[in-house]
Design a protein around this motif. Sequence first.
Motif, PDB file in Angstrom:
ATOM      1  N   SER A 126       0.845  -1.190   0.000  1.00  0.00           N
ATOM      2  CA  SER A 126       0.000   0.000   0.000  1.00  0.00           C
ATOM      3  C   SER A 126       0.884   1.245   0.000  1.00  0.00           C
ATOM      4  N   ASN A 127       0.280   2.376  -0.287  1.00  0.00           N
ATOM      5  CA  ASN A 127       1.058   3.610  -0.449  1.00  0.00           C
ATOM      6  C   ASN A 127       1.804   4.008   0.828  1.00  0.00           C
ATOM      7  N   ASP A 128       1.175   3.807   1.968  1.00  0.00           N
ATOM      8  CA  ASP A 128       1.756   4.296   3.218  1.00  0.00           C
ATOM      9  C   ASP A 128       2.637   3.283   3.929  1.00  0.00           C
ATOM     10  N   SER A 129       2.442   1.992   3.647  1.00  0.00           N
ATOM     11  CA  SER A 129       3.144   0.973   4.432  1.00  0.00           C
ATOM     12  C   SER A 129       4.653   1.093   4.314  1.00  0.00           C
ATOM     13  N   LEU A 130       5.161   1.504   3.144  1.00  0.00           N
ATOM     14  CA  LEU A 130       6.607   1.649   2.969  1.00  0.00           C
ATOM     15  C   LEU A 130       7.071   3.058   3.326  1.00  0.00           C
ATOM     16  N   MET A 131       6.306   4.067   2.959  1.00  0.00           N
ATOM     17  CA  MET A 131       6.746   5.446   3.143  1.00  0.00           C
ATOM     18  C   MET A 131       6.898   5.829   4.616  1.00  0.00           C
ATOM     19  N   VAL A 132       6.104   5.225   5.483  1.00  0.00           N
ATOM     20  CA  VAL A 132       6.169   5.587   6.899  1.00  0.00           C
ATOM     21  C   VAL A 132       7.186   4.757   7.672  1.00  0.00           C
ATOM     22  N   ASP A 133       7.805   3.792   7.013  1.00  0.00           N
ATOM     23  CA  ASP A 133       8.785   2.959   7.714  1.00  0.00           C
ATOM     24  C   ASP A 133      10.019   3.786   8.057  1.00  0.00           C
ATOM     25  N   PRO A 134      10.514   3.717   9.288  1.00  0.00           N
ATOM     26  CA  PRO A 134      11.674   4.543   9.682  1.00  0.00           C
ATOM     27  C   PRO A 134      12.936   4.238   8.889  1.00  0.00           C
ATOM     28  N   VAL A 135      13.121   2.983   8.485  1.00  0.00           N
ATOM     29  CA  VAL A 135      14.311   2.646   7.699  1.00  0.00           C
ATOM     30  C   VAL A 135      14.203   3.243   6.296  1.00  0.00           C
ATOM     31  N   TYR A 136      12.993   3.279   5.749  1.00  0.00           N
ATOM     32  CA  TYR A 136      12.812   3.933   4.450  1.00  0.00           C
ATOM     33  C   TYR A 136      13.115   5.430   4.560  1.00  0.00           C
ATOM     34  N   VAL A 137      12.650   6.047   5.642  1.00  0.00           N
ATOM     35  CA  VAL A 137      12.926   7.471   5.850  1.00  0.00           C
ATOM     36  C   VAL A 137      14.431   7.702   5.950  1.00  0.00           C
ATOM     37  N   GLU A 138      15.117   6.830   6.668  1.00  0.00           N
ATOM     38  CA  GLU A 138      16.570   6.962   6.791  1.00  0.00           C
ATOM     39  C   GLU A 138      17.251   6.770   5.436  1.00  0.00           C
ATOM     40  N   PHE A 139      16.783   5.788   4.670  1.00  0.00           N
ATOM     41  CA  PHE A 139      17.351   5.523   3.349  1.00  0.00           C
ATOM     42  C   PHE A 139      17.168   6.739   2.432  1.00  0.00           C
ATOM     43  N   SER A 140      16.007   7.356   2.493  1.00  0.00           N
ATOM     44  CA  SER A 140      15.738   8.533   1.664  1.00  0.00           C
ATOM     45  C   SER A 140      16.615   9.714   2.059  1.00  0.00           C
ATOM     46  N   ARG A 141      16.805   9.887   3.356  1.00  0.00           N
ATOM     47  CA  ARG A 141      17.614  11.010   3.824  1.00  0.00           C
ATOM     48  C   ARG A 141      19.099  10.807   3.545  1.00  0.00           C
ATOM     49  N   LYS A 142      19.501   9.556   3.337  1.00  0.00           N
ATOM     50  CA  LYS A 142      20.912   9.280   3.054  1.00  0.00           C
ATOM     51  C   LYS A 142      21.356   9.961   1.760  1.00  0.00           C
ATOM     52  N   TRP A 143      20.438  10.071   0.825  1.00  0.00           N
ATOM     53  CA  TRP A 143      20.788  10.718  -0.442  1.00  0.00           C
ATOM     54  C   TRP A 143      20.890  12.226  -0.212  1.00  0.00           C
ATOM     55  N   GLN A 144      22.085  12.733  -0.297  1.00  0.00           N
ATOM     56  CA  GLN A 144      22.337  14.141   0.034  1.00  0.00           C
ATOM     57  C   GLN A 144      21.953  15.042  -1.148  1.00  0.00           C
ATOM     58  N   LEU A 145      20.650  15.178  -1.321  1.00  0.00           N
ATOM     59  CA  LEU A 145      20.142  15.922  -2.466  1.00  0.00           C
ATOM     60  C   LEU A 145      20.446  17.412  -2.355  1.00  0.00           C
ATOM     61  N   SER A 146      20.387  17.952  -1.148  1.00  0.00           N
ATOM     62  CA  SER A 146      20.669  19.384  -1.005  1.00  0.00           C
ATOM     63  C   SER A 146      22.107  19.700  -1.402  1.00  0.00           C
TER      64      SER A 146
END
Length: 389
Positions: free
Chosen positions: A360-380
């Motif tokens: 489902s749309n939220d089951s992965l996006m709200v996972d803390p490890v997914y959030v950490e994985f996304s923040r790892k990419w230093q886009l700024s």
Amino acid sequence: MEADETRQPFNTEAYAAAALAQGKTLDTVQSELSKRLQQTQRTLFSLINQRYEDFLGLSTSLTGIDTTIDELRAPLTTVKHEIHEVSNELQTKLEYMDSRLAYRAQLREKKQVLRLFLDLEQLLNRVGVVLKEAEAAKDLEHVTCLERAAVDVSQIRYFARKGSEYPYVVAAQQRIQHIEESLLTALEQSLRPALEKFLEQCTTQNDMDPQARQTAGTEETVHLIAQTLRAYSTVEETERAEDIMRTALVRPTVSHVLGTQSGRGMGLEPEKFASMLRSVLQFAKSTCVPLVKSIESHLAGSNGSTGDKLAVRVVWRELSSCIMEHLPLVFVPGMPERFHKNYREACVFVSEFSHMFSLSNDSLMVDPVYVEFSRKWQLSAYFSIQKKH
């Protein structure tokens, strides 16, 4: 007409003000007030003369009332005392009933405590016997015994929390802890080999499609894994089971795929990074998806979201954690062009993973490890570099 006027309330100030407003002199007003006073006095005298006999009769009818009151005083006093006696007696009986009810409530509470002790002792003895039966059993029979023990351990925990202030329960804590540790050890010794066996079956039958693999001997292994997970859920130790699944099922293959590549960090070519992610997705598709779907079908009656939880908490968390662990510099935009391509490959990887498990749309996006994985990419930092160039 004059009598009616004398019965009405008379306001001198209002009468004088009205007379002056009509242009009357003070002498005229005084004369009218004098006449009205005389008229009122005549009316009062007439009323007294008319009701004089009634005044005289009233005093006559009250003759002897004191004697009557004295005669009634004695029986009324007796009734009053009787009422007080009945009231006191009722109050005594009510206090007695309250004390008996309180004593009964104490007995009921003590009975419940004794029942708790007996049930706890019975459960402790029974779970010990079941664990011994599990030691002698094998495969599904072994797991069935562990599942029975898990139900008893769950009840034991409930009784232990409920009676935690009683010395008997406090004294039994060490015994309870030993039983819990024995059960969890037995569950791990059942789950870990089953996962390794399933992984071996998937590896040796890599050329077969998932349906064929199900009919080639993995069904019994999946059933064993599902029953073990249900036992973990019964004793509220799902996180422990998920950790075992990550380390026994996902980590070996993913660590091998990511750890054997020659290119790493900023020097990792996008083609090699994409190849790694495709290998990881292929492993997830051929091994993890069939297992998650099969477990979900076995446990569908207990929890409809089991598949999503396993896909996110077990497979995704271990995949992303291994990527962050083995390729830490791939997230650093030291080489902006490569970083951009690798980031796009990672986005495709996440999308395909989510689609693969029908998340489902939220089951992965709200996972803390997914959030950490996304923040790892230093886009700024990447956009800052691009802006300078």
